[in-house]
Design an enzyme around this catalytic site. Structure first.
Site, PDB file in Angstrom:
ATOM      1  N   ARG A  86      71.474  46.795  59.355  1.00 37.68           N
ATOM      2  CA  ARG A  86      71.292  46.081  60.623  1.00 37.68           C
ATOM      3  C   ARG A  86      69.818  45.806  60.903  1.00 37.68           C
ATOM      4  O   ARG A  86      68.955  46.621  60.609  1.00 37.68           O
ATOM      5  CB  ARG A  86      71.903  46.907  61.760  1.00 37.68           C
ATOM      6  CG  ARG A  86      71.892  46.178  63.099  1.00 37.68           C
ATOM      7  CD  ARG A  86      72.391  47.076  64.219  1.00 37.68           C
ATOM      8  NE  ARG A  86      73.808  47.368  64.110  1.00 37.68           N
ATOM      9  CZ  ARG A  86      74.442  48.232  64.889  1.00 37.68           C
ATOM     10  NH1 ARG A  86      73.777  48.905  65.809  1.00 37.68           N
ATOM     11  NH2 ARG A  86      75.732  48.436  64.753  1.00 37.68           N
ATOM     12  N   ARG A 127      63.764  38.920  60.310  1.00 40.15           N
ATOM     13  CA  ARG A 127      64.918  38.822  59.413  1.00 40.15           C
ATOM     14  C   ARG A 127      64.477  38.925  57.955  1.00 40.15           C
ATOM     15  O   ARG A 127      65.196  39.442  57.105  1.00 40.15           O
ATOM     16  CB  ARG A 127      65.645  37.492  59.646  1.00 40.15           C
ATOM     17  CG  ARG A 127      66.389  37.418  60.970  1.00 40.15           C
ATOM     18  CD  ARG A 127      67.150  36.091  61.090  1.00 40.15           C
ATOM     19  NE  ARG A 127      67.898  36.013  62.344  1.00 40.15           N
ATOM     20  CZ  ARG A 127      67.432  35.474  63.458  1.00 40.15           C
ATOM     21  NH1 ARG A 127      66.217  34.978  63.482  1.00 40.15           N
ATOM     22  NH2 ARG A 127      68.176  35.419  64.546  1.00 40.15           N
ATOM     23  N   ASN A 153      71.867  38.901  57.367  1.00 39.03           N
ATOM     24  CA  ASN A 153      70.477  38.437  57.405  1.00 39.03           C
ATOM     25  C   ASN A 153      69.601  39.151  56.379  1.00 39.03           C
ATOM     26  O   ASN A 153      69.870  40.292  56.036  1.00 39.03           O
ATOM     27  CB  ASN A 153      69.900  38.662  58.808  1.00 39.03           C
ATOM     28  CG  ASN A 153      70.301  37.560  59.754  1.00 39.03           C
ATOM     29  OD1 ASN A 153      70.304  36.388  59.380  1.00 39.03           O
ATOM     30  ND2 ASN A 153      70.640  37.914  60.985  1.00 39.03           N
ATOM     31  N   ARG A 160      72.614  27.763  70.606  1.00 35.32           N
ATOM     32  CA  ARG A 160      71.697  28.333  71.605  1.00 35.32           C
ATOM     33  C   ARG A 160      70.789  27.243  72.176  1.00 35.32           C
ATOM     34  O   ARG A 160      70.544  27.189  73.388  1.00 35.32           O
ATOM     35  CB  ARG A 160      70.843  29.429  70.957  1.00 35.32           C
ATOM     36  CG  ARG A 160      71.586  30.722  70.663  1.00 35.32           C
ATOM     37  CD  ARG A 160      70.745  31.651  69.788  1.00 35.32           C
ATOM     38  NE  ARG A 160      71.345  32.986  69.674  1.00 35.32           N
ATOM     39  CZ  ARG A 160      71.159  33.804  68.642  1.00 35.32           C
ATOM     40  NH1 ARG A 160      70.403  33.420  67.623  1.00 35.32           N
ATOM     41  NH2 ARG A 160      71.720  35.007  68.618  1.00 35.32           N
ATOM     42  N   HIS A 175      67.105  30.087  59.376  1.00 42.66           N
ATOM     43  CA  HIS A 175      67.689  30.786  60.519  1.00 42.66           C
ATOM     44  C   HIS A 175      66.738  31.928  60.829  1.00 42.66           C
ATOM     45  O   HIS A 175      66.844  33.028  60.294  1.00 42.66           O
ATOM     46  CB  HIS A 175      69.076  31.331  60.169  1.00 42.66           C
ATOM     47  CG  HIS A 175      69.639  32.266  61.206  1.00 42.66           C
ATOM     48  ND1 HIS A 175      69.864  31.885  62.499  1.00 42.66           N
ATOM     49  CD2 HIS A 175      70.014  33.569  61.126  1.00 42.66           C
ATOM     50  CE1 HIS A 175      70.356  32.921  63.178  1.00 42.66           C
ATOM     51  NE2 HIS A 175      70.455  33.955  62.355  1.00 42.66           N
ATOM     52  N   THR A 223      73.324  41.836  68.059  1.00 40.65           N
ATOM     53  CA  THR A 223      74.005  40.613  68.498  1.00 40.65           C
ATOM     54  C   THR A 223      75.342  40.562  67.768  1.00 40.65           C
ATOM     55  O   THR A 223      75.419  40.959  66.605  1.00 40.65           O
ATOM     56  CB  THR A 223      73.202  39.339  68.151  1.00 40.65           C
ATOM     57  OG1 THR A 223      73.091  39.230  66.728  1.00 40.65           O
ATOM     58  CG2 THR A 223      71.817  39.377  68.770  1.00 40.65           C
TER      59      THR A 223
END
Length: 333
Positions: free
Chosen positions: A99, A106, A138, A169, A193, A248
């Site tokens: 995570r 990222r 990620n 977003r 991203h 998230t």
């Protein structure tokens, strides 16, 4: 003596044992389960398989979903730490990995997650050689490249969730500022991203009206309305949510189900997802970045040649360079 089932049911023909739309989610953490419930909520599969290394957590999540199957259109939900359970999947969603921590880029995640993928991807291909793989973990663009290399699949069957969520977003934040619904506000975030993503201000429109024509300074430092801040909020939003709740999950889960719906229903919708961009916009290296792509039952079938301004192309190339600077040092692919 006949069993109750034999007394109740008279068989006519053997039922099909191979699923039509089996979807696998690898990783049952917060993101994986948000993907799973979003997929189930849309009724996109006739069988859902869950895979993880944590057996108790995996069994608990499976049972919890099974107990709710009366309220879903998918009654067959299976789980196992052995990837054999994924056999005959049409789509495999990969959310497994370590995570992202608060304040962590990222791109800092990359080497830890590459090692996880070196185990997972060959197993996926062993049991579902005809699947399409949707990468969510990620840093998604680099891990989509890693998946492409490890799987041996053609590039149209390896897709990264990319900027589909970033663009959502972006549209949400712009729509809030304008006081309209996000579906009526059109705008694209392309590239990585992550921190080097590109806001395509030249394409932002409402009902076909170019907002940059109304405000030529839009997206620049000279803009008195400071629309550039909207893109900064997009880039920072994941970090903000992680700071507040630790991770998230809901928005990315909904985003993934949106992509899968286009695939399963052969909708040919255009999404900003991560694909191999070598040869496009002057990019010379084998990197995966988000561009507007058509998703259908065949996978990622085409890329829209979006007309970008010179500075937007320069930003896209910079995004590619950022990824390549890390990618080129990856080993054992």
């Amino acid at each position: 003596m006949a069993t109750l089932q034999e007394k109740l049911i008279t068989p006519i023909v053997a039922g099909s044992t191979t699923p039509n739309n089996k979807i696998t989610v690898v990783g049952v953490g917060q993101v994986g389960m948000a993907c799973a419930i979003s997929i189930l909520g849309k009724g996109l599969c006739d069988e859902l398989a869950l895979v993880d290394v944590l057996e108790d957590k995996l069994k608990g999540e499976m049972m919890d979903l099974q107990h709710g199957s009366l309220f879903l259109q998918t009654h067959k939900i299976v789980a196992d730490k052995d990837l054999r359970v994924t056999a005959n999947s049409k789509i495999v969603v990969v959310t497994a990995g370590v995570r992202q921590q608060e304040g962590e880029s990222r791109l800092n995640l990359v080497q830890r997650n590459v090692n996880v993928f070196k185990f997972i991807i060959p197993q996926i291909m062993k049991y579902s050689p005809n699947c399409t793989i949707l990468v969510v973990s990620n840093p998604v663009d680099i891990l989509t490249y890693v998946t492409w290399k490890l799987s041996g699949l053609p590039k149209h069957r390896v897709i990264g969730s990319g900027c589909n969520l970033d663009s959502a977003r972006f549209r949400h934040l712009m729509a809030e500022k304008l006081g309209i619904h996000p579906t009526s506000c059109h705008g694209w975030i392309l590239g990585e991203h992550g921190d080097s993503s590109v806001a395509v201000w030249s394409g932002v429109n409402v009902a076909g009206v170019s907002l940059q024509e109304l405000n030529p300074a839009m997206g620049t430092d000279k803009d008195s309305e400071n629309w550039k801040e909207v893109h900064k909020m997009v880039v920072d939003s994941a970090y903000e949510v992680i700071k507040l709740k630790g991770y998230t999950n809901w928005a990315i889960g909904l985003s993934v189900a949106d992509l899968i719906e286009s695939y399963v229903k052969n909708l040919c919708r255009v999404h900003p997802v991560s694909t191999m961009v070598k040869g496009m916009y002057g990019i010379e290296n084998e990197v995966f970045l988000s561009l507007p792509c058509v998703l259908s039952a065949s996978g990622l079938t085409s890329v829209i040649n979006q007309k970008l301004k010179d500075e937007e192309v320069a930003q896209l190339r910079k995004s590619a360079d950022t990824l390549w600077s890390i990618q080129k040092d990856l080993k054992d692919l």
